[in-house]
Design a protein around this motif. Structure first.
Motif, PDB file in Angstrom:
ATOM      1  N   LEU A  38      48.956  16.777  62.580  1.00 20.91           N
ATOM      2  CA  LEU A  38      48.201  16.879  63.833  1.00 20.91           C
ATOM      3  C   LEU A  38      46.751  16.415  63.704  1.00 20.91           C
ATOM      4  O   LEU A  38      46.038  16.324  64.702  1.00 20.91           O
ATOM      5  CB  LEU A  38      48.227  18.331  64.334  1.00 20.91           C
ATOM      6  N   GLY A  39      46.299  16.146  62.479  1.00 24.29           N
ATOM      7  CA  GLY A  39      44.925  15.697  62.293  1.00 24.29           C
ATOM      8  C   GLY A  39      44.405  16.109  60.928  1.00 24.29           C
ATOM      9  O   GLY A  39      45.088  16.792  60.161  1.00 24.29           O
ATOM     10  N   ASP A  40      43.166  15.663  60.624  1.00 25.94           N
ATOM     11  CA  ASP A  40      42.597  16.053  59.338  1.00 25.94           C
ATOM     12  C   ASP A  40      42.043  17.473  59.422  1.00 25.94           C
ATOM     13  O   ASP A  40      42.023  18.089  60.487  1.00 25.94           O
ATOM     14  CB  ASP A  40      41.541  15.060  58.863  1.00 25.94           C
ATOM     15  N   LYS A  41      41.555  17.970  58.283  1.00 21.10           N
ATOM     16  CA  LYS A  41      41.168  19.382  58.201  1.00 21.10           C
ATOM     17  C   LYS A  41      39.919  19.724  59.008  1.00 21.10           C
ATOM     18  O   LYS A  41      39.617  20.898  59.205  1.00 21.10           O
ATOM     19  CB  LYS A  41      40.975  19.782  56.737  1.00 21.10           C
ATOM     20  N   THR A  42      39.183  18.713  59.467  1.00 21.07           N
ATOM     21  CA  THR A  42      38.006  18.980  60.303  1.00 21.07           C
ATOM     22  C   THR A  42      38.367  19.140  61.776  1.00 21.07           C
ATOM     23  O   THR A  42      37.533  19.569  62.575  1.00 21.07           O
ATOM     24  CB  THR A  42      36.976  17.841  60.165  1.00 21.07           C
TER      25      THR A  42
END
Length: 292
Positions: free
Chosen positions: A172-176
């Motif tokens: 769903l996306g990077d950790k940020t």
């Protein structure tokens, strides 16, 4: 293999490192998957049926015994800390033991919102063992932001715990990216609503987050302590050890962050926070002659 809701299972792809309870079963395009809640860690996960394996009773007992041993270690370390704090308080309140022990203590009151009723019960049992006044409320993580203001007005706690289940999904996306987390955004919204009501960090101490939660967003929203700096799993009882330390630290003293984290089961990879004042208050005289 027959797998049903509420069964205890492990994931083959993770070498059955954690025990999970199946809370929902889904079927799409003829393929079954399960929604899993960690038995001892605040993690929510999805897994295809072919990745699941039932954990038999003997293995469940073995895993539970290992966790209970770690929990007992943390509890003993915490009790040692409380004993040291009490001795320091006795020394101060009795003017270096030159006066009689004639005082009483009021630990900080806790309001604990939890997305998992089983975890909430475990936490309430531990609060009772430690002797901390607490109100526990089960609430779905998505509903917490809309409930928190009225709960704060009614219960007026010194410490607020906002937790449940969470997970980071790389797909769903990077950790940020806050949207790559299952429930972090709801925890963040709840913290913000709480800070609208009580902005000062020492008037209301807040712990927020669960397994793999977006630590930075929770701290920036106004939490004193949060999970998870390294996006690792946290133990179900870790929030209790953190708030218990704050609850038993005198309000004129500041709690060193490391002093709080060292007695948790997860440590600094899963938990972090900012320097915070304690909330314990001491009063006198303590009248033992008043009938109950």
């Amino acid at each position: 293999m027959s797998i049903n809701i509420m069964d205890i299972v492990g994931r083959k792809s993770y070498h059955c490192d954690l025990a999970f309870r199946i809370i929902d079963i889904k079927e799409e395009n003829g393929r079954k998957s399960a929604v899993l809640y960690g038995e001892d860690f605040r993690l929510i996960a999805d897994a295809p049926f072919e990745d699941l394996i039932s954990i038999n009773k003997p293995m469940q007992r073995k895993m539970a015994q290992e966790i209970q041993f770690l929990e007992q270690q943390s509890l003993e370390l915490f009790r040692q800390d409380v004993n040291l704090l009490n001795r320091k308080q006795e020394y101060s309140s009795t003017d270096a033991y030159s006066k009689p022990f004639n005082y009483f203590q009021m630990p900080g009151k806790v309001l604990h919102l939890d997305g998992d009723p089983n975890y909430l019960k475990k936490c309430l049992d531990l609060y009772e063992k430690i002797g901390i006044p607490v109100t526990g409320i089960h609430s779905n993580e998505k509903e917490m932001p809309g409930k928190i203001t009225k709960l704060l007005e009614y219960y007026r706690p010194d410490i607020l715990v906002i937790t449940g289940h969470d997970a980071y999904s790389k797909s769903l996306g990077d950790k940020t990216d806050l949207n790559a987390y299952r429930h972090s955004k709801y925890f963040v919204q709840t913290v913000r609503e709480a800070r609208k009501k009580i902005p000062h960090l020492d008037q209301l101490v807040i712990f927020a987050g669960a397994c793999q939660s977006h630590f930075e967003s929770l701290i920036h929203a106004g939490a004193n302590f949060a999970s998870s700096p390294s996006r690792v799993n946290i133990h179900a009882l870790d929030p209790v050890y953190i708030v218990a330390k704050i609850s038993y630290t005198p309000f004129m003293e500041r709690v060193n962050v490391w002093d709080i984290l060292r007695n948790t089961l997860t440590g600094e990879k899963g938990l972090g926070g900012i320097e915070t004042k304690g909330v314990l208050r001491t009063g006198m005289p303590y009248n033992t002659n008043i009938p109950e």
